[in-house]
Scaffold this motif. Structure first.
Motif, PDB file in Angstrom:
ATOM      1  N   ARG A   1       0.896  -1.184   0.061  1.00 51.63           N
ATOM      2  CA  ARG A   1      -0.001  -0.067  -0.094  1.00 51.63           C
ATOM      3  C   ARG A   1       0.900   1.178  -0.039  1.00 51.63           C
ATOM      4  N   TRP A   2       0.524   2.007  -0.742  1.00 51.56           N
ATOM      5  CA  TRP A   2       1.395   3.486  -1.024  1.00 51.56           C
ATOM      6  C   TRP A   2       0.586   4.163  -1.926  1.00 51.56           C
ATOM      7  N   ASN A   3       1.099   5.632  -1.695  1.00 53.17           N
ATOM      8  CA  ASN A   3       0.369   6.631  -2.551  1.00 53.17           C
ATOM      9  C   ASN A   3       1.285   7.804  -2.835  1.00 53.17           C
TER      10      ASN A   3
ATOM     11  N   SER B   1       0.307   6.053   3.740  1.00 56.79           N
ATOM     12  CA  SER B   1       0.013   4.896   3.190  1.00 56.79           C
ATOM     13  C   SER B   1       0.884   3.682   3.282  1.00 56.79           C
ATOM     14  N   CYS B   2       2.146   4.087   3.197  1.00 56.09           N
ATOM     15  CA  CYS B   2       2.957   2.943   3.232  1.00 56.09           C
ATOM     16  C   CYS B   2       3.715   2.537   4.624  1.00 56.09           C
TER      17      CYS B   2
ATOM     18  N   VAL C   1      -0.315  -5.520   3.233  1.00 48.58           N
ATOM     19  CA  VAL C   1      -1.237  -4.302   3.431  1.00 48.58           C
ATOM     20  C   VAL C   1      -2.338  -4.892   4.671  1.00 48.58           C
TER      21      VAL C   1
END
Length: 265
Positions: A49-51, A59-60, A100
């Motif tokens: 999970r990242w953004n 997110s990460c 995640v």
């Protein structure tokens, strides 16, 4: 260019195991860069999970060599040559797949907090605040909701039975933010104690240590909130003053409206 051994947790909520990969590493890269290369070259089904990749979306979040961190802000240069980099999901939250986690419980807790409640007697444009009055809640607004503080808090990390009764440092800090806001009129002290589990916190400062925004969660939010609760519950003069309406800014007739506008990312 060099290489590193990444020991990555693979699996879902039911079962999983650590898997070793040899991955190329370039100068200046962060852990998230290497995980992306791992996805591109060896493990295309790896869930991460990242953004934003800039340390601002939260997110990460994951655990790297046992420490809760943002993978986009953890440089490979912090590891010794030849050191195995072990990457696992946050331990406190249910795992959906690989790295995640399901953090939806945090957003459910956010919706339980009574929202900002201004003085209804003030009209549009009539609210006035000085910069020194907003300095404390302004610090708390830096939170990026990475939930590393909630993840590392031993109240829920090591005691499963507390999870339903303890909102965690992030949302106790949100209560403190509203309580210290100069234009807010609601009283959330007993809610913090009785519904969000403030009394479980024993101020070990582990939440402060992992905060990527360097918010002094314990010193500036949790301890002052505990002091306010103690004043409200045990100080007879404060109790008497509230009964006769001497506390400035507190309107007992102001309804406390739950915050229903918060939605997950």
């Amino acid at each position: 260019m060099s290489s590193a051994t990444f020991r990555v947790w693979r699996g879902d909520g039911g079962e999983g195991a650590l898997v070793d990969y040899e991955v190329e590493v370039n100068e200046g890269e962060v852990v998230l860069d290497v995980l992306h290369r791992l996805q591109a070259t060896q493990a295309p089904d790896l869930a991460v999970r990242w953004n934003c990749k800039a340390g601002k979306c939260g997110s990460c979040s994951m655990e790297i060599n046992g420490r809760p961190r943002l993978s986009c802000m953890t440089r490979m240069s912090v590891f010794a040559p030849g050191e195995v980099v072990t990457v696992t999901p946050m331990r406190t939250f249910p795992v959906l797949r690989d790295l995640v986690c399901d953090v939806s419980r945090n957003y459910a807790k956010a919706r339980e907090i009574p929202s900002f409640t201004p003085d209804p007697a003030l009209g549009p444009g009539e609210m006035r605040m000085r910069q020194e009055d907003v300095a404390r809640p302004q610090e708390f607004r830096k939170c990026i909701e990475c939930f590393l503080c909630n993840n590392v808090c031993h109240v829920t990390r090591d005691h499963e039975e507390n999870k339903e009764h303890f909102s965690g440092p992030r949302y106790l800090m949100r209560v403190a933010e509203l309580e210290t806001h100069p234009a807010d009129t609601a009283d959330r002290r007993m809610i913090a104690q009785d519904e969000f589990g403030l009394g479980y916190c024993n101020i070990t400062k582990c939440c402060t240590e992992v905060c990527p925004e360097n918010i002094r969660i314990t010193d500036n939010a949790l301890i002052p909130l505990k002091e306010r609760v103690a004043d409200r519950r045990y100080d007879p003069l404060v109790w008497l003053g509230e009964r006769i309406g001497l506390r400035p800014g507190l309107r007992r007739d102001t309804p406390i409206v739950p915050n229903t506008r918060r939605t997950p990312r």
